[in-house]
Design an enzyme around this catalytic site. Structure first.
Site, short mmCIF file in Angstrom:
data_model
loop_
_atom_site.label_atom_id
_atom_site.label_comp_id
_atom_site.label_asym_id
_atom_site.label_seq_id
_atom_site.Cartn_x
_atom_site.Cartn_y
_atom_site.Cartn_z
N GLY A 15 7.29 -1.20 5.00
CA GLY A 15 6.40 -1.77 6.02
C GLY A 15 6.74 -3.23 6.23
N GLY A 119 9.67 -3.91 -0.42
CA GLY A 119 8.61 -3.75 -1.40
C GLY A 119 9.04 -2.83 -2.54
N GLY A 121 9.23 0.42 -2.91
CA GLY A 121 10.14 1.51 -2.55
C GLY A 121 11.56 0.99 -2.37
N ASP A 144 0.85 -6.09 0.07
CA ASP A 144 0.00 -5.52 -0.99
C ASP A 144 0.04 -6.32 -2.29
OD1 ASP A 144 -0.33 -3.48 0.86
OD2 ASP A 144 1.18 -2.19 -0.07
N ARG A 179 -27.54 -5.34 10.06
CA ARG A 179 -26.75 -4.14 9.76
C ARG A 179 -25.93 -4.32 8.49
NH1 ARG A 179 -24.21 -3.57 15.81
NH2 ARG A 179 -25.70 -2.06 16.63
N GLY A 187 -3.67 -2.35 1.18
CA GLY A 187 -3.33 -2.76 -0.18
C GLY A 187 -2.79 -1.62 -1.02
N GLU A 239 -8.38 0.29 0.83
CA GLU A 239 -8.07 1.66 1.28
C GLU A 239 -7.83 2.62 0.11
OE1 GLU A 239 -4.45 1.53 3.61
OE2 GLU A 239 -3.27 0.72 1.95
N ARG A 290 -0.88 -7.10 8.94
CA ARG A 290 0.58 -7.26 8.80
C ARG A 290 1.20 -7.96 9.99
NH1 ARG A 290 2.43 -1.38 7.08
NH2 ARG A 290 3.78 -1.60 8.89
O1 F6P Z 1 2.62 -1.38 1.99
C1 F6P Z 1 2.12 -2.07 3.08
C2 F6P Z 1 1.11 -1.22 3.81
O2 F6P Z 1 0.61 -1.95 4.91
C3 F6P Z 1 -0.04 -0.69 2.95
O3 F6P Z 1 -1.01 -1.65 2.69
C4 F6P Z 1 -0.50 0.48 3.77
O4 F6P Z 1 -1.10 1.47 2.96
C5 F6P Z 1 0.78 1.00 4.36
O5 F6P Z 1 1.72 -0.05 4.32
C6 F6P Z 1 0.65 1.49 5.78
O6 F6P Z 1 1.87 2.06 6.15
P1 F6P Z 1 2.24 2.47 7.63
O7 F6P Z 1 2.72 1.23 8.32
O8 F6P Z 1 3.32 3.48 7.46
O9 F6P Z 1 1.00 3.00 8.29
#
Ligand code: F6P
Length: 368
Positions: A15, A119, A121, A144, A179, A187, A239, A290
């Site tokens: 990402g 990252g 991966g 993250d 509310r 993350g 998340e 992002r």
């Molecule tokens: O690893 C970065 C990240 O933005 C995570 O926080 C999120 O879970 C994931 O990538 C979202 O990935 P994509 O861009 O494939 O929806």
């Protein structure tokens, strides 16, 4: 490797994260200054499998990009050469190992070193390619902040800043309408973004993957505020957060793709509304965390990482990742960076601070 003229290559994988363009510029200028040639590999490791995706990078290619989000090289989280998804007619997508093809292309192009920006991966792939003989230096990026070996990754500060501003903005509308707002943040399996922004923006509840939550504790906190005349609440949910008796919430996962987390915010909001009777809304901040320009901190860190990666190539030290160990940038073996995920330690100062400030973390600890 010839000392005088070197041909190095760069890729950005996984990402995107604010600061990628700054690191690319830093690598290109530091390399050109040494008289080296720089190739940009488009779309992560994909460009080493389809070499038409390789471009020459010069001063003009990196002019005026330090402050820009995204990456001029493009990126993907679907180009793992060890598990490359292919789709044959009339069959389900399959994962095939194309790593030897990648190594062949790398050698054929006579590249002296690869700087891989990514990252967890991308760093794991880098580690495996290093074992296959590719001279590789990693540069850690991810919003993250879950990569081991470095105190922080670039992209993280920007994500926390965006999330903090968003939560700040929700306070006034939450109070005006009395509310509850549930804000779901990214993350992945680590709670760094949710914790840091939730504490900074004075959320009332922060739920992170490291502390499975009890929805009763969350509702008690909201009702306790109500009893004290605070008729609105802000609940920040990572998340990857999950209830003590439940699972993380994920959406789809295609072949060669990571699990996509998301949906826990709505689940928490529904439960809160049902149990407390308070009108509850959900905001999923998503990819806004992002996008856009990197903060000053992320720009500088990215520039420092890029220049440090080139100095590492110059010293012919490979199989490592540059890392921040304030005030220094140093290198750590790729193995160290990838062997475990960096989650929020439960005894971290920020967790203790949250508890001291009366922020509910979804457990019974810290209750007075
Ligand atoms: O690893 C970065 C990240 O933005 C995570 O926080 C999120 O879970 C994931 O990538 C979202 O990935 P994509 O861009 O494939 O929806």
């Amino acid at each position: 490797m010839s000392q005088s003229r070197r041909r190095i290559a760069i890729n950005t994988g996984g990402g995107d994260a604010p600061g990628l363009n700054a690191v690319i510029r830093s690598i290109v200028l530091s390399s050109l200054g040494r008289g080296w040639e720089v190739l940009g590999i488009r779309k992560g490791y994909e460009g080493l499998l389809d070499t038409s995706k390789i471009m020459q990078l010069d001063r003009d290619s990196v002019r005026g990009i330090t402050h820009l989000g995204g990456t001029i090289l493009g990126t993907t989280n679907r180009s793992n050469p060890f598990e490359y998804p292919i789709k044959l007619p009339d069959s389900e997508p399959q994962l095939v190992d194309r790593s030897s093809e990648l190594v062949e292309n790398f050698n054929r192009l006579q590249i002296d070193a690869l700087i891989a920006i990514g990252g967890d991966g991308s760093m794991s792939i880098a580690n495996r390619l290093a074992k296959m003989g590719i001279p590789i230096v990693g540069v850690p990026k991810t919003i993250d902040n879950d990569l081991s070996g470095t105190v922080v990754t670039f992209g993280f500060d920007t994500a926390v800043t965006v999330a903090t501003e968003a939560i700040d903005r929700l306070h006034s509308t939450a109070e005006a309408h009395e509310r509850v707002f549930v804000v779901e943040l990214m993350g992945r399996y680590a709670g760094w973004i949710a914790l840091n922004s939730g504490v900074s923006a004075t959320a009332d509840v922060v739920l992170i993957p490291e502390i499975p939550f009890d929805i009763s504790a969350v509702c008690d906190k909201i009702m306790d505020r109500e009893a004290h005349g605070r008729r609105f609440s802000i609940v920040v949910v990572a998340e990857g957060a999950r209830p003590i008796d439940g699972q993380m919430v994920a959406t789809d996962q295609g072949a060669g793709r990571e699990v996509r987390l998301g949906g826990i915010g709505h689940q928490v909001a529904n439960e809160v509304q049902e149990r407390t009777g308070k009108e509850t809304r959900t905001v999923v901040l998503g990819h806004l965390q992002r996008g856009g320009s990197p903060t000053t901190f992320d720009r500088l860190l990215a520039l420092r990482f890029g220049a440090a990666a080139v100095r590492t190539v110059a010293k012919e030290t490979f199989g490592v990742m540059v890392a921040l160990d304030p005030p220094n940038v140093l290198t750590v073996p790729l193995k160290v960076a990838t062997e475990r995920m960096k989650c929020v330690p439960l005894d971290s100062d920020t967790i203790l601070t949250a508890r001291d400030l009366g922020i509910c973390l979804g457990d019974s600890e810290g209750e007075t």
